[in-house]
Design an enzyme around this catalytic site. Structure first.
Site, PDB file in Angstrom:
ATOM      1  CD  GLU A  15      -2.733  -0.608   2.691  1.00  0.00           C
ATOM      2  OE1 GLU A  15      -2.859   0.576   3.076  1.00  0.00           O
ATOM      3  OE2 GLU A  15      -3.198  -1.563   3.317  1.00  0.00           O
ATOM      4  CG  ASP A  19      -4.236   7.987   8.099  1.00  0.00           C
ATOM      5  OD1 ASP A  19      -4.499   6.775   8.016  1.00  0.00           O
ATOM      6  OD2 ASP A  19      -4.150   8.735   7.114  1.00  0.00           O
TER       7      ASP A  19
END
Length: 272
Positions: A56, A67
């Site tokens: 990724e 995040d």
């Protein structure tokens, strides 16, 4: 590097192989441009050399609301260093050249700003296999559905423990490559324990689809990777890998730590 014959993508082929080997795939995340574009390319190569099956590549974004602090800090540093979307494609090109399926993890705003069709074309041209879109849901992804199919790109959507049964069905039908199951509620980051909600969520997904399921958010060592690999098709690791580079200014020390952690994760997953 287009996807393989019609109906079978590079990610499909990866999961066919790992299932035949009776193991889960190891998915590793790093943001493009952290700490520089060139160093992020070398770091990803180190992960691949030591056992990561699918990469990724994170697209640094200024408002990464989902995040945790580690990835936020890394993305912020990449942006401060001047990382642009074109640099992300450069990292994808280098990573795909290593022979591993490579996807971009991105919030949707940068894709819309560039233009969905244009972004898809450039990702495919760079050798990318698909997109992970944490803030795009299938019922709002009509443009992405069209563009991804035009360029043979996989659509990797997220589900969470809070997802309704109806949402799981919709997501499973729209997703390709694999389904990304967030194992905990809240933002990403390393945790001392994997979530007890993860096995239940994966079981719910398996009731509605046979598509592969990757579990992310929290795995930071081999023991945790082994635990998740027991019930998921892929173990997704991000913050712990990023931390290897963040904890030292010396590039080689960071790469050595990254290599050691990747080997530990892969070894944990391959325990009988």
């Amino acid at each position: 590097m287009p996807n393989s014959e019609a109906g079978t993508s590079r990610i499909d082929e990866l999961f066919a192989r790992t299932r035949a080997e009776n193991r889960a795939a190891l998915v590793g995340y790093l943001p493009a441009g952290f700490p520089t574009v060139e160093r992020s390319i070398r770091a990803i190569a180190t992960m691949v050399e030591n056992g990561v099956d699918l990469v990724e590549v994170g697209l640094p974004y200024s408002d990464p609301v989902m995040d945790g602090p580690t990835i936020q800090a890394a993305a912020g540093a990449a942006l401060e260093a001047g990382t642009k979307v074109d640099d992300v494609f450069e990292v994808v090109r280098a990573t795909a050249g290593l022979g591993v399926p490579t996807v971009v993890m991105t919030y949707w705003n940068p894709v819309e700003r560039r233009g969905v069709a244009r972004f898809a074309a450039q990702l495919a041209e760079a050798g990318g296999a698909g997109l992970i879109t944490p803030d795009l849901i299938p019922d709002e992804g009509v443009d992405w559905e069209k563009a991804s199919r035009a360029h043979d790109l996989d659509r990797i959507y997220l589900v969470a423990p809070s997802s309704t049964d109806e949402r799981l069905v919709m997501t499973a039908e729209a997703a390709s490559g694999f389904i990304y199951a967030t194992a905990v509620m809240g933002v990403t980051g390393q945790r001392t324990e994997t979530s007890s909600l993860a096995p239940e969520l994966v079981a719910r997904i398996r009731e509605v689809t046979d598509k592969p399921v990757g579990v992310g958010l929290g795995v930071s060592n081999g023991a945790q990777a082994a635990e998740v690999a027991a019930f998921a098709d892929a173990v997704i690791v991000g913050s712990a890998l990023v931390r290897c580079l963040m904890d030292t200014d010396d590039e080689q020390q960071g790469l050595d730590a990254l290599a050691a952690l990747t080997r530990e994760l892969r070894a944990g997953m391959e325990r009988p």
